[in-house]
Motif scaffolding. Structure first.
Motif, short mmCIF file in Angstrom:
data_model
loop_
_atom_site.label_atom_id
_atom_site.label_comp_id
_atom_site.label_asym_id
_atom_site.label_seq_id
_atom_site.Cartn_x
_atom_site.Cartn_y
_atom_site.Cartn_z
N MET A 68 0.83 -1.21 0.00
CA MET A 68 0.00 0.00 0.00
C MET A 68 0.86 1.26 0.00
N ARG A 87 2.23 1.59 -3.60
CA ARG A 87 1.26 2.07 -4.61
C ARG A 87 0.11 2.81 -3.90
N GLU A 137 -1.79 5.10 -4.84
CA GLU A 137 -2.97 5.34 -5.68
C GLU A 137 -3.93 4.15 -5.68
N THR A 138 -3.44 2.93 -5.43
CA THR A 138 -4.33 1.78 -5.29
C THR A 138 -4.67 1.55 -3.82
N ALA A 139 -3.79 1.98 -2.93
CA ALA A 139 -4.06 1.82 -1.50
C ALA A 139 -5.31 2.59 -1.07
N LYS A 140 -5.47 3.78 -1.64
CA LYS A 140 -6.61 4.61 -1.21
C LYS A 140 -7.95 3.91 -1.42
N PRO A 141 -8.26 3.39 -2.60
CA PRO A 141 -9.55 2.71 -2.75
C PRO A 141 -9.62 1.37 -2.00
N LEU A 142 -8.49 0.66 -1.87
CA LEU A 142 -8.50 -0.59 -1.11
C LEU A 142 -8.79 -0.32 0.36
N ASN A 143 -8.18 0.70 0.92
CA ASN A 143 -8.45 1.07 2.31
C ASN A 143 -9.87 1.57 2.48
N TYR A 155 -7.77 -9.44 -1.11
CA TYR A 155 -6.71 -8.93 -0.24
C TYR A 155 -5.70 -10.04 0.08
N TYR A 168 -3.49 -10.65 -2.84
CA TYR A 168 -2.59 -9.50 -3.01
C TYR A 168 -1.38 -9.67 -2.10
#
Length: 189
Positions: free
Chosen positions: A27, A30, A32-38, A156, A159
């Motif tokens: 996270m 990246r 930019e991908t962490a934000k929507p995953l969180n 998750y 990932y």
């Protein structure tokens, strides 16, 4: 594995993996991908819910992560569930070992059966499982959210394990992280 027995991640994230284990390293790598995953984790596990407590939702995540043999996610979400459930770690351990004999309500047991079916594959969720959950008092919202939590945690888990991230063996690390997440939420690392 390295010569000294440490697990080496599949890609170099450019950070100390022992300070940023499991999903936290990718996270940070990246954002930019962490934000929507969180945001998804926050919505699924912590947002207000009319009937499923945050501890119950974390328990579903821990259970699915255990079925997927994802040590980091299972340990993390087990600790977070334990921190939020009055019965604590003993209940989490008993559910993970065998939800059929664990001291939980029939509705949660039926929802865990649905979650286990999702873990095996989406098409494993049958009308019979859904009907059983409804008979035990589960609402359509609870069934929906259980399916989504289980599906999200399959992602998750894959990932984390797909990148070969470091997972501490020390339970205290997960308890410390759990306290932080319970207090501040996902994405505040």
């Amino acid at each position: 594995m390295s010569r000294d027995g440490d697990v080496i991640a599949h890609i170099d994230l450019g950070l100390d993996e022992k300070r940023h284990p499991g999903i936290t390293g990718p996270m940070i790598y990246r954002p930019e991908t962490a934000k929507p995953l969180n945001a998804l984790a926050e919505a699924l596990l912590r947002a207000p819910h009319p009937t499923l407590s945050p501890g119950e939702r974390e328990l579903i995540a821990a259970y699915v992560s255990g079925l997927n043999e994802c040590h980091f996610c299972c340990s993390s979400h087990s600790a977070i569930a334990a921190a939020q459930l009055p019965e604590g770690a003993d209940l989490v351990d008993r559910v993970r070992a065998d939800p059929e004999t664990a001291p939980i309500g029939a509705k949660l047991r039926a929802l865990l059966r649905v979650a286990a079916a999702v873990q095996r594959g989406g098409r494993s969720v049958t009308g019979e499982l859904v009907d059983d959950a409804r008979r035990e008092g589960a609402t359509d919202l609870e069934i929906h959210d259980t399916v989504l939590i289980a599906a999200a945690f399959c992602m998750y888990n894959r990932y984390v394990d797909g990148l070969g991230t470091f997972a501490p063996q020390d339970g205290q690390a997960y308890e410390n992280s759990a306290r932080h997440i319970v207090a501040h939420g996902y994405g505040a690392f």
